[in-house]
Design an enzyme around this catalytic site. Structure first.
Site, PDB file in Angstrom:
ATOM      1  N   CYS A  90      -7.768 -44.176  20.926  1.00 29.45           N
ATOM      2  CA  CYS A  90      -8.996 -43.395  20.782  1.00 29.45           C
ATOM      3  C   CYS A  90      -9.651 -43.150  22.130  1.00 29.45           C
ATOM      4  O   CYS A  90     -10.369 -44.018  22.650  1.00 29.45           O
ATOM      5  CB  CYS A  90      -9.953 -44.119  19.840  1.00 29.45           C
ATOM      6  SG  CYS A  90     -11.542 -43.292  19.719  1.00 29.45           S
ATOM      7  N   CYS A 105     -13.436 -43.357  22.164  1.00 29.50           N
ATOM      8  CA  CYS A 105     -14.002 -44.712  22.099  1.00 29.50           C
ATOM      9  C   CYS A 105     -13.861 -45.420  23.440  1.00 29.50           C
ATOM     10  O   CYS A 105     -14.763 -46.147  23.856  1.00 29.50           O
ATOM     11  CB  CYS A 105     -13.280 -45.559  21.054  1.00 29.50           C
ATOM     12  SG  CYS A 105     -12.920 -44.738  19.522  1.00 29.50           S
ATOM     13  N   ASP A 106     -12.725 -45.265  24.097  1.00 27.33           N
ATOM     14  CA  ASP A 106     -12.387 -46.155  25.209  1.00 27.33           C
ATOM     15  C   ASP A 106     -12.269 -45.476  26.565  1.00 27.33           C
ATOM     16  O   ASP A 106     -12.110 -46.163  27.578  1.00 27.33           O
ATOM     17  CB  ASP A 106     -11.054 -46.872  24.891  1.00 27.33           C
ATOM     18  CG  ASP A 106     -11.156 -47.698  23.625  1.00 27.33           C
ATOM     19  OD1 ASP A 106     -12.243 -48.238  23.365  1.00 27.33           O
ATOM     20  OD2 ASP A 106     -10.169 -47.779  22.876  1.00 27.33           O
TER      21      ASP A 106
END
Ligand code: NDP
Length: 311
Positions: A135, A138-139
Site C-alpha cells: 500500500c 499507507c507507507d
C-alpha cells in the site's frame, strides 16, 4: 444469537456502501459488517479522478466516508468485524463473526472485495511493515529520499510508482515480462516520470535483510539472460493484483478457479437470497463506479427477493 435482520452487507467498500444506501432507503435497516479493511480499497487510495460527479476529483477516503454517512442517514448501521464462517445452506442464513457472535439474516449481500496478492518470497512476510508493503498510500511517506521498488506491470503498479515518486529518491518498476497490462495513459505517465526506471523481463528471487530487521535490498533474476544480481532498495511495494475474499463461502457459493464468485445473472449467486457486489465477483472492470453500480443492483435484488417472500 442476534435478532433476524432483513439485509446483512459484508464489506464496506464502494459496493457495500452503495448497497447500504439503497437498502436503507428501502427501509430495510441493513447492517454493514465493515470487514478487516473498512472502506475497502478506496480507503487506501488518494485522488479518485474518474468517479462521475467530482469534476476536480475526490480523495478515496472522503468518498467512502460520504457514502457511509449517506447510508447512515437512512438508517444503515455499521459494525466492525469480519465473517469467519457462513451457513448459507439453511435459511435464515447464519454468519459467525471472529469474536464468536452469530448474526441471522434473510438476505446477504457479499461485497467483501479482494485483498492484495503477494509474491510468496521466502522473506516477504517477515519484512511486512519493515520495508515490504502492498500500500503506497499507507507507507510511501516512510521512504522519503530513499530507494523504492514497485513490482508489477498493471495499473496498480503504475499508480503506486507515480505516487511513490513524490517521496523516493528513485523508483524502479520491476516487471516479469516486457509487455504491460497497464492502460496506456497510466503507463505513459510512469514512463514520462523522470524518477521512475523500468526493469523488465525480471523476477524477484527474494527480499532481505531479515537479520537487520528491515529491507536493504533484493535479489533479481533476468528471465531472458538468467543473470542473477542484487540491488539496494529500502521500500519494496508489491502491486501484482488481488485475491477475492471468498474463503468463508467456499463449498457453498459457486466460485471460479481463482475464487471469484460466479454470477447467476444480475447480482445473483447460486443461492437464492445471497447476492454479490463489486470486486468479489468482478475481475474485469474493478472500478469504484462499477462496484457502486453492482452494490445498487444487489440492493434492488435483495429488496425484490424480500418483497416476494412477503417481508
Ligand atoms: P492486474 O491484474 O491488472 O495486473 C497485475 C500485474 O502483476 C500484471 O502485470 C502481472 O503480470 C503482475 N503479476 C501477477 N502475479 C505476479 C507474480 N506472481 N509475479 C510477478 N508479477 C506478477 O492488477 P492491478 O492491481 O494492477 O489492476 C487491477 C484492476 O484495477 C485493473 O482492471 C486496473 O485497470 C484497475 N486499476 C485502475 C486504476 C485506476 O484507474 N486509477 C488504478 C489501479 C488499478 P503479467 O501481466 O505478466 O500477468
Amino acid at each position: 444469537m442476534s435478532e433476524l435482520l432483513n439485509v446483512v452487507i459484508l464489506g464496506s467498500g464502494c459496493a457495500g456502501n452503495t448497497a447500504a444506501v439503497y437498502t436503507a432507503r428501502a427501509n430495510l435497516q441493513p447492517l454493514v459488517l465493515e470487514g478487516h479493511e473498512p472502506g475497502g480499497q478506496l480507503s487506501i487510495t488518494t485522488d479518485v479522478e474518474n468517479f462521475p460527479g467530482f469534476p476536480e476529483g475526490i480523495q478515496g477516503p472522503a468518498l467512502i466516508e460520504n457514502m457511509k454517512q449517506q447510508a447512515q442517514r437512512f438508517g444503515a448501521t455499521y459494525k466492525h468485524g469480519r465473517v469467519l464462517h457462513a451457513d448459507l445452506c439453511n435459511r435464515p442464513f447464519t454468519l459467525e463473526l471472529e469474536d464468536g457472535e452469530k448474526i441471522q439474516a434473510r438476505t446477504v449481500i457479499i461485497a467483501t472485495g479482494a485483498s492484495a496478492r503477494w509474491l510468496n518470497l521466502p522473506n516477504e512476510q517477515k519484512l511486512i511493515g519493515h520495508g515490504v508493503s502492498s500500500c503506497a498510500t499507507c507507507d510511501g511517506f516512510f521512504f522519503r529520499g530513499r530507494k523504492i521498488m514497485v513490482i508489477g506491470g498493471g495499473d496498480s503498479a503504475m499508480e503506486e510508482a507515480n505516487f511513490l515518486s513524490r517521496f523516493g529518491s528513485e523508483v524502479a518498476i520491476v516487471h516479469r515480462s516486457g509487455t504491460f497490462r497497464a492502460s496506456k495513459i497510466m503507463l505513459d505517465r510512469a514512463q514520462k516520470n523522470p524518477k521512475i526506471k523500468f526493469i523488465t523481463n525480471t523476477v524477484v528471487e527474494d527480499v532481505y535483510d531479515v537479520a537487520k530487521g528491515e529491507v536493504t535490498g533484493v535479489k533479481l533474476r533476468n528471465v531472458k539472460t538468467h543473470e542473477v544480481y542484487d540491488r539496494e532498495v529500502d521500500g519494496f511495494f508489491v502491486a501484482i493484483g488481488h485475491i477475492p475474499n471468498t474463503k468463508p463461502f467456499a463449498g457453498q457459493l459457486d466460485l471460479d478457479a481463482d475464487g471469484y464468485i460466479i454470477t447467476h445473472g444480475g447480482a445473483r449467486t447460486n443461492i437464492a437470497g445471497v447476492f454479490h457486489a463489486g470486486d468479489v465477483q468482478d475481475r474485469t472492470y474493478r472500478q469504484a463506479i462499477t462496484a457502486a453500480g453492482a452494490g445498487c443492483m444487489a440492493a434492488i435484488e435483495a429488496e425484490r427477493f424480500l418483497e416476494a417472500e412477503g417481508h
